[in-house]
Design a protein around this motif. Structure first.
Motif, short mmCIF file in Angstrom:
data_model
loop_
_atom_site.label_atom_id
_atom_site.label_comp_id
_atom_site.label_asym_id
_atom_site.label_seq_id
_atom_site.Cartn_x
_atom_site.Cartn_y
_atom_site.Cartn_z
N LEU A 1 0.83 -1.20 0.00
CA LEU A 1 0.00 0.00 0.00
C LEU A 1 0.87 1.26 0.00
O LEU A 1 1.95 1.27 0.56
N SER A 2 0.33 2.30 -0.59
CA SER A 2 1.05 3.57 -0.62
C SER A 2 0.70 4.38 0.63
O SER A 2 -0.24 4.05 1.36
N GLU A 3 1.41 5.45 0.84
CA GLU A 3 1.11 6.35 1.96
C GLU A 3 -0.30 6.92 1.81
O GLU A 3 -1.01 7.10 2.80
N ILE B 1 -7.20 4.77 4.62
CA ILE B 1 -7.63 3.78 5.62
C ILE B 1 -7.82 4.47 6.96
O ILE B 1 -8.83 4.27 7.64
N SER B 2 -6.87 5.28 7.34
CA SER B 2 -6.95 5.99 8.62
C SER B 2 -8.14 6.93 8.65
O SER B 2 -8.87 7.00 9.64
N ARG B 3 -8.36 7.66 7.54
CA ARG B 3 -9.49 8.58 7.47
C ARG B 3 -10.81 7.84 7.69
O ARG B 3 -11.63 8.24 8.48
N PHE B 4 -10.97 6.72 6.99
CA PHE B 4 -12.21 5.96 7.15
C PHE B 4 -12.32 5.36 8.55
O PHE B 4 -13.38 5.41 9.17
N ALA B 5 -11.23 4.80 9.04
CA ALA B 5 -11.25 4.14 10.35
C ALA B 5 -11.60 5.12 11.47
O ALA B 5 -12.16 4.72 12.49
N ALA C 1 -8.20 2.11 15.32
CA ALA C 1 -7.63 3.39 14.89
C ALA C 1 -7.14 4.19 16.10
O ALA C 1 -6.09 4.85 16.02
N ARG C 2 -7.87 4.13 17.20
CA ARG C 2 -7.43 4.83 18.42
C ARG C 2 -6.10 4.26 18.92
O ARG C 2 -5.22 5.00 19.34
N GLU D 1 0.54 2.55 19.45
CA GLU D 1 0.76 1.15 19.82
C GLU D 1 1.20 0.30 18.63
O GLU D 1 1.89 -0.71 18.80
N MET D 2 0.76 0.70 17.44
CA MET D 2 1.10 -0.02 16.21
C MET D 2 0.84 0.92 15.05
O MET D 2 0.39 2.05 15.25
N THR D 3 1.11 0.46 13.84
CA THR D 3 0.86 1.29 12.65
C THR D 3 -0.01 0.50 11.67
O THR D 3 -0.14 -0.72 11.78
N TRP D 4 -0.57 1.23 10.71
CA TRP D 4 -1.33 0.55 9.65
C TRP D 4 -0.39 -0.34 8.85
O TRP D 4 -0.80 -1.40 8.36
N GLN D 5 0.87 0.05 8.73
CA GLN D 5 1.84 -0.78 8.02
C GLN D 5 2.06 -2.11 8.75
O GLN D 5 2.21 -3.15 8.10
#
Length: 143
Positions: free
Chosen positions: A41-43, A49-53, A66-67, A73-77
């Motif tokens: 996935l690209s940035e 993903i973050s916007r929707f989540a 997302a919170r 605690e972690m990243t989408w990556q």
């Protein structure tokens, strides 16, 4: 001292746990064999993903995830790479989207155009001052 549980019931529970563990191990071995078709996935994809989540349209499980990501605690990556596949909150968040994916899959299998399926899954965004009787701009649905 006697065991307070029925031995047959206990044996059945142990067999169920063993079967689930074997299935999880089999799935894990199969997952290792899967190769990514693209470089990932690209940035911009992660930002979407973050916007929707973080939106009200996201399932509660995804908003909770997302919170945790926003808290560092972690990243989408981490999630996309499979590094966090064993995390229960990641699994719950991903499972929350399965019914919608099943709907889309069934529609495509029935011959619906994939672009129409995608569009059907995206709610129409209302514009400010939008009135159903008099749209702000001339569109086909205003006829």
């Amino acid at each position: 001292m006697t065991f307070p549980y029925d031995r047959a019931r206990l044996d059945a529970l142990v067999a169920d746990v063993d079967a689930r563990m074997a299935a999880a191990e089999r799935t894990s071995r199969e997952a290792v064999q899967v190769q990514m078709r693209s470089k990932g996935l690209s940035e911009a994809d992660y930002a979407e993903i973050s916007r929707f989540a973080n939106s009200a349209a996201a399932p509660r499980e995804l908003r909770d995830l997302a919170r945790r990501i926003d808290a560092g605690e972690m990243t989408w990556q981490d999630i996309a790479s499979g590094e966090r596949a064993g995390d229960e909150s990641v699994q719950r968040a991903l499972q929350s989207g399965v019914p919608e994916l099943q709907r889309a899959y069934n529609a495509i299998q029935e011959g619906d155009d994939p672009e129409d399926v995608v569009a059907a899954g995206q709610p129409r965004r209302a514009r400010r001052g939008d009135d159903d009787d008099e749209p702000g701009r001339f569109t086909q649905d205003a006829w």
